[in-house]
Scaffold this active site. Sequence first.
Site, PDB file in Angstrom:
ATOM      1  CE  LYS A 165      29.720  18.216  32.953  1.00  0.00           C
ATOM      2  NZ  LYS A 165      30.846  18.642  33.798  1.00  0.00           N
TER       3      LYS A 165
HETATM    4  O1  G3P Z   1      31.774  20.174  36.621  1.00  0.00           O
HETATM    5  C1  G3P Z   1      31.089  21.366  36.792  1.00  0.00           C
HETATM    6  C2  G3P Z   1      31.167  21.930  38.159  1.00  0.00           C
HETATM    7  O2  G3P Z   1      30.952  21.057  39.165  1.00  0.00           O
HETATM    8  C3  G3P Z   1      31.691  23.281  38.373  1.00  0.00           C
HETATM    9  O3  G3P Z   1      31.975  23.592  39.723  1.00  0.00           O
HETATM   10  O4  G3P Z   1      33.044  24.898  41.515  1.00  0.00           O
HETATM   11  O5  G3P Z   1      33.528  25.457  39.103  1.00  0.00           O
HETATM   12  O6  G3P Z   1      31.324  25.983  40.120  1.00  0.00           O
HETATM   13  P1  G3P Z   1      32.495  25.070  40.135  1.00  0.00           P
END
Ligand code: G3P
Length: 217
Positions: free
Chosen positions: A83
């Site tokens: 990533k």
């Molecule tokens: O892996 C990245 C992602 O899904 C982040 O999610 O909830 O931290 O915005 P969030």
Amino acid sequence: MKLFVDSGNVNDIASLVPLGIIDGVTTNPSLLAKAGGEPRVVLKEICQTVKGPVSAEVVATDVTGMVREGRELAGIDEHIVVKVPFGKPGVQACGTLANEGIRVNVTLVFSATQALLAAKAGATFVSPFVGRLDDIATSGMELISQIVDIYENYEFGTEVLVASVRGPIHIVQAGRLGADVCTCPPAVIEALFKHPLTDIGLEKFLADWEKAQAAKG
Ligand code: G3P
């Protein structure tokens, strides 16, 4: 649509895998920091548990560092997808790694033009963050719709991986738009199993059955 678990917690992932509905895992530096332990060991364990694509993010911010770290991460296990954060270094590193046959997930994508550049760089996955856009009163799903249209118009092979999912409705909307993957926190996957009418219905079926058995004596 593929379902990935967005987590760095091996136990949470391992409890979902036997259900047979999990296709992969996404991690990020925040999730691995929260999980604790040695990140490479944790990533290896996750790969062996899910046996599908597992995104592992570089923390370098320059092209050389991202490529070096990407190669190292890819060496952990055949299931690793590297990533990289969107930006000039990330797009360039994506191209280099993709040319070497290393799968790349371009993350922190918040616009359709960013997604276009990620696809042109040969990304295997692009990760638009829908929840974080919703948080700032912008439609995360409108972005998914734009990316799906653009990728279809030009037949890009990059898969749209909906990230920053906050609840089941995001999965419904992503599915209707034709997104390839939704990555969800374990709690959101748990929520997909819950419906009060299912619980009420099962309770009634069992009660009626018991009543009939009792009547038979
Ligand atoms: O892996 C990245 C992602 O899904 C982040 O999610 O909830 O931290 O915005 P969030």
